[in-house]
Motif scaffolding. Structure first.
Motif, short mmCIF file in Angstrom:
data_model
loop_
_atom_site.label_atom_id
_atom_site.label_comp_id
_atom_site.label_asym_id
_atom_site.label_seq_id
_atom_site.Cartn_x
_atom_site.Cartn_y
_atom_site.Cartn_z
N UNK A 147 0.83 -1.20 0.00
CA UNK A 147 0.00 0.00 0.00
C UNK A 147 0.86 1.24 0.00
N UNK A 148 1.89 1.23 0.84
CA UNK A 148 2.77 2.39 0.92
C UNK A 148 3.53 2.60 -0.39
N UNK A 149 3.91 1.51 -1.05
CA UNK A 149 4.70 1.61 -2.27
C UNK A 149 3.87 2.12 -3.45
N UNK A 150 2.57 1.77 -3.50
CA UNK A 150 1.74 2.17 -4.65
C UNK A 150 0.84 3.36 -4.31
N UNK A 151 1.18 4.05 -3.25
CA UNK A 151 0.29 5.15 -2.82
C UNK A 151 0.18 6.23 -3.90
N UNK A 152 1.29 6.52 -4.58
CA UNK A 152 1.23 7.55 -5.62
C UNK A 152 0.42 7.07 -6.83
N UNK A 153 0.61 5.82 -7.21
CA UNK A 153 -0.20 5.26 -8.29
C UNK A 153 -1.68 5.27 -7.93
N UNK A 154 -1.98 4.89 -6.71
CA UNK A 154 -3.37 4.82 -6.26
C UNK A 154 -4.00 6.22 -6.27
N UNK A 155 -3.30 7.20 -5.73
CA UNK A 155 -3.84 8.57 -5.68
C UNK A 155 -3.97 9.13 -7.10
N UNK A 156 -2.94 8.90 -7.93
CA UNK A 156 -2.98 9.41 -9.30
C UNK A 156 -4.12 8.79 -10.09
N UNK A 157 -4.26 7.48 -10.00
CA UNK A 157 -5.33 6.80 -10.73
C UNK A 157 -6.71 7.27 -10.26
N UNK A 158 -6.87 7.41 -8.95
CA UNK A 158 -8.15 7.85 -8.41
C UNK A 158 -8.50 9.25 -8.88
N UNK A 159 -7.53 10.17 -8.81
CA UNK A 159 -7.80 11.55 -9.21
C UNK A 159 -8.04 11.66 -10.72
N UNK A 160 -7.18 11.02 -11.50
CA UNK A 160 -7.31 11.14 -12.96
C UNK A 160 -8.63 10.55 -13.44
N UNK A 161 -8.97 9.36 -12.98
CA UNK A 161 -10.21 8.73 -13.44
C UNK A 161 -11.44 9.46 -12.91
N UNK A 162 -11.36 10.04 -11.70
CA UNK A 162 -12.49 10.80 -11.16
C UNK A 162 -12.71 12.07 -11.97
N UNK A 163 -11.63 12.77 -12.27
CA UNK A 163 -11.76 13.97 -13.10
C UNK A 163 -12.30 13.62 -14.49
N UNK A 164 -11.80 12.52 -15.04
CA UNK A 164 -12.29 12.08 -16.34
C UNK A 164 -13.78 11.75 -16.27
N UNK A 165 -14.21 11.10 -15.20
CA UNK A 165 -15.63 10.75 -15.06
C UNK A 165 -16.49 12.01 -14.96
N UNK A 166 -15.98 13.03 -14.26
CA UNK A 166 -16.74 14.27 -14.13
C UNK A 166 -16.97 14.89 -15.51
N UNK A 167 -15.87 15.02 -16.28
CA UNK A 167 -16.04 15.62 -17.62
C UNK A 167 -16.84 14.70 -18.54
N UNK A 168 -16.72 13.37 -18.32
CA UNK A 168 -17.51 12.42 -19.11
C UNK A 168 -19.00 12.59 -18.81
N UNK A 169 -19.31 12.77 -17.53
CA UNK A 169 -20.70 12.98 -17.12
C UNK A 169 -21.22 14.30 -17.69
N UNK A 170 -20.38 15.34 -17.62
CA UNK A 170 -20.80 16.65 -18.15
C UNK A 170 -21.02 16.56 -19.65
N UNK A 171 -20.10 15.88 -20.34
CA UNK A 171 -20.24 15.74 -21.79
C UNK A 171 -21.50 14.97 -22.16
N UNK A 172 -21.77 13.89 -21.43
CA UNK A 172 -22.99 13.13 -21.71
C UNK A 172 -24.24 13.96 -21.45
N UNK A 173 -24.18 14.75 -20.36
CA UNK A 173 -25.32 15.61 -20.04
C UNK A 173 -25.55 16.65 -21.12
N UNK A 174 -24.43 17.26 -21.59
CA UNK A 174 -24.55 18.26 -22.65
C UNK A 174 -25.07 17.63 -23.93
N UNK A 175 -24.58 16.42 -24.24
CA UNK A 175 -25.06 15.74 -25.45
C UNK A 175 -26.54 15.41 -25.33
#
Length: 313
Positions: A147-175
């Protein structure tokens, strides 16, 4: 393109991208075959597009084609298949609530941490321990170190995919809004075109009715003018030609009848009375003609005038 072909394309695309990003590795010290990379980001993003969880098996297989030195292909493909299969259902469970884009992104952020902390990392630890890798470490020690070794990967993956989901949701809503707006505009355009057609039809009907009304008014005007001419003609005849002589004749007849002395000329008296009755008959005839909206012919009019002249003359 149907859904099955789309799922196959997504599987190939995201699986290949995950394998390529796995080349960027961060080695984990003191763990044989352990490394941290960015392969999870495409795999997690693919969850937003796949309509069936079974396609994650193909993604896991493609992603596992590139492994770090000492990595285990079976452990990698099994852990990713199980983890992605579970998180696919978690994502579609979150979608049921139809959250706003920000709240959905936050829910996915928490889900991603759960994916790492309670699914992926425990599966990796169990897999490594089952295969005899790092036997000197206990489950808790191995888990904590990983857990300690992959903490940066875990945080990066969580933030990147969450931000992507937000814009994906916004894009779907706009469409969705755009499609709804286009449908609304098309519907309103069709309604407007239909209304214009109805107005054109109504205008044509009104024009036809106006033309018919004009014709009726003209015919009625001509009839009234003819009627007025008849009334004027018969009023003149009645006032000047008939009523005055008739009044004089009836007056004379009354005076003669009221004479104290008996008049011997009974035949004259009878003719005189007959003439009065004939004039009265003519007047009634004229009235009947007026009521029937007919008109005396020239011959009939001349005959009446001759009779009047014969009587009064």
């Amino acid at each position: 393109m149907n859904g099955q072909y789309k799922n196959i394309i997504y599987t190939l695309a995201f699986g290949t991208l995950s394998a390529l990003l796995s080349i960027i590795q961060f080695q984990i010290p003191d763990i044989v075959g352990g490394s941290s990379d960015l392969r999870e980001i495409p795999l997690l993003i693919s969850i937003f597009y796949l309509t069936s969880p079974w396609y994650v098996l193909g993604e896991a297989f493609i992603s596992s084609l590139i492994l770090p030195p000492g990595g285990s292909f079976p452990i990698t493909i099994i852990t990713h298949s199980i983890g992605l299969f579970i998180i696919w259902h978690a994502y579609h469970f979150i979608r049921k609530f139809d959250l706003e884009s920000g709240k959905q992104g936050l829910a996915w952020l928490v889900t991603t941490f759960i994916y790492y902390l309670f699914i992926m990392i425990p599966l990796i630890v169990v897999g490594f321990m089952y295969t005899g890798v790092n036997p000197e470490l206990s489950f808790t020690e191995f888990y904590s170190q990983l857990v300690y070794s992959v903490r940066f990967e875990m945080i990066t993956s969580a933030l990147v995919t969450s931000i992507y989901l937000v814009q994906h949701k916004i894009r779907d809503t706009l469409n969705a809004h755009l499609n709804t707006l286009e449908d609304t505009i098309q519907h309103r355009t069709e309604e407007l075109a239909s209304t214009i057609d109805e107005l054109n039809d109504t205008n044509e009907e009104l024009k036809s009715l106006n033309d018919e009304l004009d014709d009726r008014v003209n015919r009625r005007t001509q009839e009234l003018e003819k009627k007025n001419t008849q009334l004027t003609e018969y009023a003149f005849i009645n006032s000047h030609l008939l009523r005055a002589p008739l009044a004089r004749i009836l007056g004379l007849a009354t005076l003669i009848e009221q004479q104290s002395e008996k008049i011997d000329d009974d035949e004259l008296m009878t003719k005189f009375r007959a003439t009065c009755e004939e004039l009265d008959y003519i007047i009634k005839l004229i009235g009947r003609v007026l009521e029937e909206n007919s008109q005396l012919s020239k011959e009939e009019l001349m005959d009446v005038q001759n009779k009047i002249k014969k009587i009064t003359g």
